[in-house]
Scaffold this motif. Structure first.
Motif, PDB file in Angstrom:
ATOM      1  N   UNK A  94      89.361  63.308  11.725  1.00 22.29           N
ATOM      2  CA  UNK A  94      89.654  63.508  13.147  1.00 22.29           C
ATOM      3  C   UNK A  94      91.069  64.030  13.375  1.00 22.29           C
ATOM      4  N   UNK A  95      92.019  63.494  12.598  1.00 19.45           N
ATOM      5  CA  UNK A  95      93.394  63.994  12.700  1.00 19.45           C
ATOM      6  C   UNK A  95      93.437  65.462  12.305  1.00 19.45           C
ATOM      7  N   UNK A  96      92.717  65.781  11.251  1.00 19.39           N
ATOM      8  CA  UNK A  96      92.647  67.165  10.793  1.00 19.39           C
ATOM      9  C   UNK A  96      92.082  68.058  11.892  1.00 19.39           C
ATOM     10  N   UNK A  97      90.981  67.636  12.492  1.00 17.95           N
ATOM     11  CA  UNK A  97      90.349  68.434  13.543  1.00 17.95           C
ATOM     12  C   UNK A  97      91.301  68.635  14.715  1.00 17.95           C
ATOM     13  N   UNK A  98      92.060  67.584  15.062  1.00 15.69           N
ATOM     14  CA  UNK A  98      93.011  67.695  16.169  1.00 15.69           C
ATOM     15  C   UNK A  98      94.116  68.693  15.834  1.00 15.69           C
TER      16      UNK A  98
END
Lengths: 408, 408
Positions: free
Chosen positions: A227-231
């Protein structure tokens, strides 16, 4: 698994030359020309004296030793020419414009100064000597720079001499770096916890990108959280030409990048290439436009992925031609299993007696940074190679993109 | 006239290494190490898995194909190791620390997953495989960088991996550029008047200095007025390490620099060197401390003076070793009058069939910039040379300082 050449072709098909932009010549060092540059002026801009001396009109005759002349005055470089229509002989300084009709310069030391502005030739004089003809260095219309050429100091000199104020260069490629891995500590002033390592790929990639003339828009170290990556991807994707990530592209439990790209509607170009090191490498085209190149996390796999995927992409964006490897003889025999393209840390050496030779270094494992520091080259072994006796010609490229060869 | 080697020796005797200063590793690209760097940590910092798979304790035995094991859990890179004192076999991800007692990794694809956390080996297993031992890349105490070494991307990677936050680098050399000549127009947006030319040396020198890691403190175009020159000298002398001028060092009427230096109490090191091009070159030690190097005004003479006088001085100030030329064979014969050291625009070429060869370019005159653009090398012919048949070994250095060899 896709062969290297096919993977690169897929990437390059997505790598258009960036827009051009105007740039002052004085700010253009290390930028790349967006179009050929032609001389709009001649160099020299006027016929002038190659040295300090006396300007004569030989009119095709030999002026004999011992002959004497009245000097009309001094023609100094950069000063308005004196008015003296009668004079046939002038004192002149280097670079000063030669008045019409005069055609040779006698150096100071070949002339004896007499009284009352008269001089005597010490040696016989032949016309045309020590004169720089207008346009003899660069004629009007000559191409002095090619599209994709880097503006180096010599080109700066040429552009300045021609009075070129502004040139069209390629916009700098904008790149975002995302380093994945829960084990990574990006701040070297923090101590390492158990199982942690300092992030080393990002500094390497950032320095390499800058050396190539790219702008590094973001340089973020993430954990292993999709999720951090996607953000982060959403944060940078609309602002860059290329997103380069490291890690999380293999098949392990924390290798979340392939799934994240699918979730973000990215178009996968390839995943896994028949190379070593760096096999898990992945490339995609992001919905927002930029390319995504996912490098493996091992430092040498990341360096290879940068050198042989990211660099060709950036060169294409800068309008540079593809690199041509040198074909150089191996210093020692080597045996590799065929089927993969191999990129090996190597050292190009030269000696007058044995010529050029390429040594494959000890310590090819993809975690070994020490041998990368010893290398000045990458040896590229093609997929069909197997037994390579000493002397076999192989492809070699400089270790660092754009830095030329540092040969001992 | 002083020989080149003696002139250079006089200059280098005045060129001390500059002070060192601390610099963050992240800001150190293209800086020069002031002292050797030794590893204070081992790389890898702990023994770890070279790939995703299962970690075993072989204890020196061969584990047979078909044998089955209970997996204790997952050891993920960067995550704290799970507590399970009983387990002998672990799933493990690349880079994760290998718990004490475990000594080999079986890749995922060589293992069959059974039910209830059990696995079966597809192949026999030998201890020690796919493990990266602590310190096997870099042992503690290993020298990873030498004094005078440039911080390139690979060294950045190494420093980052070792967690080196700050390093000692040499202060950047500070240089002032003074271009003399009433004929010079520095602003390319101005039209040329009669007898005027655009200033081309200053852009070349500025770009070359920056590429070497120097700071250009001033870049001023003067006329032919000694008083303006003296005022500029007073303005910059106390703030720089080197003053580089172009023009006004010959014996002509406007060559005021020797007299200006005398008037300023400078100590002349030499004036006129047995070289071509660039003979009128002058060097002095200024009362305020800095070196003064007066280059001739012709562009190629200025470039040669920069490359073979200013660059060695800057290298000494940066703590870099002297450059070692390549000894390469001439592609064609050449005849020169002995007595001068000659620096010739040249092109180093390589082909697998004929090896390395050095071509001397057409257009060696010191006003010709076009041939400088074609050159990638300087051929250095020594004073005792005269007839040089094709194949004679001569010294060659890259055209641009610090840029490596760009060979076709």
């Amino acid at each position: 698994m896709i062969p290297y050449a096919d993977a690169l072709k897929l990437l390059l098909a997505q790598s258009r030359a960036l827009e051009d932009e105007w740039c002052r010549s004085s700010d253009a060092s290390s930028r790349f020309l967006a179009e050929p540059v032609h001389a709009l002026r001649a160099l020299p801009p006027f016929t002038n004296a190659a040295m300090d001396g006396y300007a004569f009109a030989s009119e095709g005759n030999v002026l004999t030793a011992g002959s004497e002349y009245q000097v009309g005055g001094l023609i100094a470089a950069g000063a308005p020419p004196p008015a003296n229509a009668e004079a046939k002989v002038w004192e002149i300084t280097t670079g000063a414009a030669l008045p019409a009709g005069l055609d040779c310069i006698v150096p100071l030391e070949r002339v004896e100064r007499l009284e009352a502005g008269r001089i005597r030739l010490r040696e016989a004089l032949i016309g045309g000597q020590n004169v720089r003809q207008r346009g003899s260095d660069v004629a009007i219309g000559t191409q002095v720079g090619a599209a994709g050429q880097r503006v180096d100091p010599a080109l700066r000199m040429m552009l300045a001499a021609l009075g070129v104020d502004r040139i069209k260069v390629r916009r700098k490629p904008r790149v975002a770096l995302l380093s994945t891995g829960a084990e990574l500590i990006a701040n070297p002033s923090l101590p390492l916890g158990e199982g942690q390592i300092y992030a080393a790929n990002a500094p390497y990639l950032e320095a390499s990108l800058r050396a190539m003339g790219a702008e590094v828009i973001a340089n973020t170290t993430l954990g292993d959280d999709a999720q951090t990556f996607a953000a982060q991807m959403r944060e940078v994707a609309a602002r860059v030409d290329v997103v380069v990530s490291t890690g999380a592209v293999s098949m392990g439990r924390h290798d979340f990048i392939p799934a994240s790209l699918r979730a973000a509607d990215a178009r996968l170009l390839f995943h896994k290439v028949a190379i070593r090191p760096g096999k898990p490498l992945l490339a995609a085209s992001l919905r927002e436009g930029p390319l995504f190149i996912g490098l493996p996390g091992n430092p040498i796999a990341a360096a290879v992925g940068f050198r042989f995927f990211v660099v060709p992409v950036l060169r294409a964006m800068l309008g540079m031609p593809l690199e041509t490897p040198l074909r150089v003889p191996l210093s020692e025999s080597v045996r590799v299993a065929a089927g993969l393209r191999r990129f090996l840390k190597a050292r190009l050496r030269y000696s007058p007696s044995s010529g050029i030779g390429l040594e494959l270094l000890e310590g090819q494992e993809s975690y070994r940074i020490g041998s990368l520091l010893q290398a000045n080259a990458w040896a590229v072994l093609h997929e069909d190679t197997n037994e390579l006796p000493a002397g076999t010609l192989v492809d070699a490229l400089p270790r660092d993109a754009g830095g030329g060869w540092f040969i001992d």
